[in-house]
Design an enzyme around this catalytic site. Structure first.
Site, PDB file in Angstrom:
ATOM      1  CG  LEU A  62      -1.804  -1.204   1.476  1.00 48.68           C
ATOM      2  CD1 LEU A  62      -2.604  -1.019   2.758  1.00 48.68           C
ATOM      3  CD2 LEU A  62      -2.755  -1.404   0.298  1.00 48.68           C
ATOM      4  N   GLY A  63       0.319   2.394  -0.305  1.00 52.32           N
ATOM      5  CA  GLY A  63       1.088   3.645  -0.214  1.00 52.32           C
ATOM      6  C   GLY A  63       1.215   4.385  -1.538  1.00 52.32           C
ATOM      7  CB  VAL A  86       2.980   7.696  -6.733  1.00 50.72           C
ATOM      8  CG1 VAL A  86       4.151   8.618  -7.044  1.00 50.72           C
ATOM      9  CG2 VAL A  86       2.473   7.010  -8.001  1.00 50.72           C
ATOM     10  N   GLY A 142      12.167  22.157 -14.977  1.00 48.93           N
ATOM     11  CA  GLY A 142      12.571  22.849 -13.748  1.00 48.93           C
ATOM     12  C   GLY A 142      11.466  22.958 -12.729  1.00 48.93           C
ATOM     13  CB  ALA A 190      11.451  15.883 -13.871  1.00 46.84           C
ATOM     14  N   GLY A 200       6.393  16.681 -15.665  1.00 49.24           N
ATOM     15  CA  GLY A 200       5.019  16.673 -15.164  1.00 49.24           C
ATOM     16  C   GLY A 200       4.443  15.273 -15.105  1.00 49.24           C
ATOM     17  CG  ASP A 248      -1.619  12.904  -8.140  1.00 53.79           C
ATOM     18  OD1 ASP A 248      -1.816  13.663  -7.170  1.00 53.79           O
ATOM     19  OD2 ASP A 248      -0.496  12.441  -8.428  1.00 53.79           O
ATOM     20  CB  ALA A 297       0.755  13.189  -0.693  1.00 51.74           C
ATOM     21  CG  HIS A 321      14.531  36.034  19.709  1.00 51.56           C
ATOM     22  ND1 HIS A 321      14.737  36.519  18.434  1.00 51.56           N
ATOM     23  CD2 HIS A 321      15.697  36.221  20.385  1.00 51.56           C
ATOM     24  CE1 HIS A 321      15.970  37.006  18.348  1.00 51.56           C
ATOM     25  NE2 HIS A 321      16.577  36.821  19.514  1.00 51.56           N
TER      26      HIS A 321
END
Ligand code: FAD
Length: 466
Positions: A40-41, A43, A182, A269, A271, A312, A320, A444
């Site tokens: 399971l899981g 992509v 990119g 890469a 898309g 998707d 995700a 801070h």
């Protein structure tokens, strides 16, 4: 052929699918989940979010160790044992997929392994390692995700051409690699390979990296990486020729080299394409558009009343956390609850070095929508924590509706930007205005202070910088 009857079948076990299945089971619905993968899981866990972050962690440690030489601590050049890096990454994935299998078992969600396709309005056929199974269902959730886009002019069966899954396999560390595209995925993988020793070129057709983010944010990123990656903007690849000694890539455009350039590997890469067109949804009467997207309403219902779609394959952003929330909505609606997917904002993060993160409207989108926009930016050169961490390149940008003072968006570039972004998302969801954020006391010295300080700048109340 075996047959299963169930109240709900979920097709695809990615973050959308397993979240939907688990929520449905928790609400008392008998649920079967189908996935072509053994684990399971989807992509995200197997070949996406998680293994990439495991490798980015490795890259971060290497880069930080190198940078420490400037602060008086030298570790020497790192020795990379690629087999160990790979098995560590695999163990991270294994730990999480094992956890999911346990959660599934605990909830009595039945996992059927195999490739599923609709055969009718209430039936699905799964072709798996144990033969064929027919699943008769009352309701279905399509959660079949997406896959990498391929380019026609790039050699197909050459193992030197890889997509994100190939890059995550880490078969070797190429001396010279071209990242084609990119966007987030290409830059994350480029960050990993660069730290491991590759020389990286990035080619992008548009005039900026990560085109969805605001230009001023990306400018900060580009300045920081200019000595790490060779970036070619407004340039496209026109041909890739496979020769024995490498892949010869031809370019066209503003920053195109005149002759073909030799690379050891090319990472494509450009898309991801939705898988809506690959499940025979039409046999169930579900409409799928030409690109493979399935339209849904705010309850994640398709045009067929008892069939839902999530993740998707229902549209951008392909992330995700969007899939998880959509999965919960679909399951709850099936269980009879009146739920809607109606977020004010969905965060986006590039886990590069430095990270790039944005949520809500970008400045560009806000202007296009006619918002009377005012932005306030806080440069990290003025942040005590950034200076102490020797990472002052960052910037925090808050985007306000000037009329109401409301926070409508925000973006951060810098280390840990992704972790910081939650505060801005919450401010947008809660309808907070600049004063709310500015009067919230931030610890801070933290990088988060920059969010409060940017809001103070908008308020006009800033008097001094830490
Ligand atoms: P997927 O995760 O795509 O899962 C779909 C599943 O359906 C797959 O397991 C597939 O085997 C199965 N399937 C498909 N068709 C069938 C069929 N017919 N029969 C049976 N099974 C089928 N997103 C983030 O939010 N953060 C990140 O950091 C991030 N990093 C990423 C890094 C990489 C390298 C990649 C590739 C993606 C990354 N993403 C990230 C995107 C994220 O992985 C996706 O948005 C998310 O996985 C989508 O979930 P999903 O439920 O729609 O489907």
């Amino acid at each position: 052929m075996s047959e299963i009857k169930t109240q709900l079948v979920v097709l695809g076990a990615g973050p959308g699918g397993y979240s939907a299945a688990f929520r449905a089971a928790d609400l008392g619905i008998e649920t079967v989940i189908v996935d072509a993968r053994e684990t399971l899981g989807g992509v995200c866990l197997n070949v996406g979010c998680i293994p990439s972050k495991a490798l980015l962690h490795v890259a971060k440690v290497i880069d930080e160790a190198r940078d420490m030489a400037d602060h008086g601590i030298s570790f020497g050049e790192p020795k990379i044992d690629l087999d160990k890096v790979r098995s560590w990454k695999d163990s991270v994935v294994g730990q999480l997929t094992k956890g999911l299998a346990g959660m599934s078992k605990m909830r009595k969600v039945k996992h059927v392994q195999g490739y599923g396709k609709f055969t009718g309005k209430n039936s699905l056929e799964v072709d798996g390692p144990d033969g064929k199974t027919t699943i008769k269902f009352d309701n279905a959730i399509i959660a079949a995700g997406s896959e990498p886009v391929t380019l026609p002019f790039i050699p197909k069966d050459d193992e030197r051409v890889i997509d994100s899954s190939g890059a995550l396999e880490m078969k070797d560390i190429p001396e010279k690699m071209l990242v084609l595209g990119g966007g987030i995925i290409g830059l994350e993988m480029g960050t990993v390979y660069k730290a491991l020793g590759s020389q990286i070129d990035v080619v992008e057709f548009l005039d900026q990296l990560v085109p969805a983010a605001d230009k001023d944010i990306i400018k900060v990123y580009q300045k920081y990486i200019k000595d790490k990656f060779n970036v070619m903007l407004e340039t496209k690849v026109t041909n890739v020729e496979a020769k024995d000694d490498g892949l010869y890539v031809s370019f066209e455009g503003k920053q195109a080299p005149s002759d073909p350039v030799r690379y050891d590997k090319v990472l494509v890469a450009v898309g991801r394409r939705p898988n809506g067109g690959r499940v025979d949804a039409d046999k169930a009467g579900v409409k799928v558009d030409d690109k493979g997207f399935i339209s849904v309403d705010k309850q994640m219902k398709t045009n067929v009343d008892h069939i839902y779609a999530i993740g998707d394959l229902v549209g951008q952003p392909m992330l995700a956390h969007k899939a998880v929330h959509e999965g919960h909505v679909a399951a709850e609606v099936i269980a009879g609850k009146k739920h809607y997917f109606d977020p004010r904002c969905i965060p986006s993060v590039a886990y590069t070095d430095p990270e790039i993160a944005w949520v809500g409207l970008t400045e560009k989108e806000a202007k296009e929508k006619g918002v009377n926009v005012e932005t306030a930016t806080f440069p990290w050169a003025a942040s005590g924590r950034a200076i102490a961490s020797a990472r002052t390149e960052g910037m925090t940008k808050m985007i306000f509706d000037k009329d109401s003072g409301r926070v409508v968006g925000g973006a951060i570039v810098g280390i840990n930007a992704g972790e910081m972004l939650g505060e801005i998302g919450l401010a947008i969801e809660m309808g907070a205005d600049a004063e709310d954020v500015a009067l919230t006391i931030h610890a801070h010295p933290t990088l988060n202070e920059s969010i409060g300080l940017a809001s103070e700048i908008f308020e006009g109340s800033i008097t001094d910088l830490p």
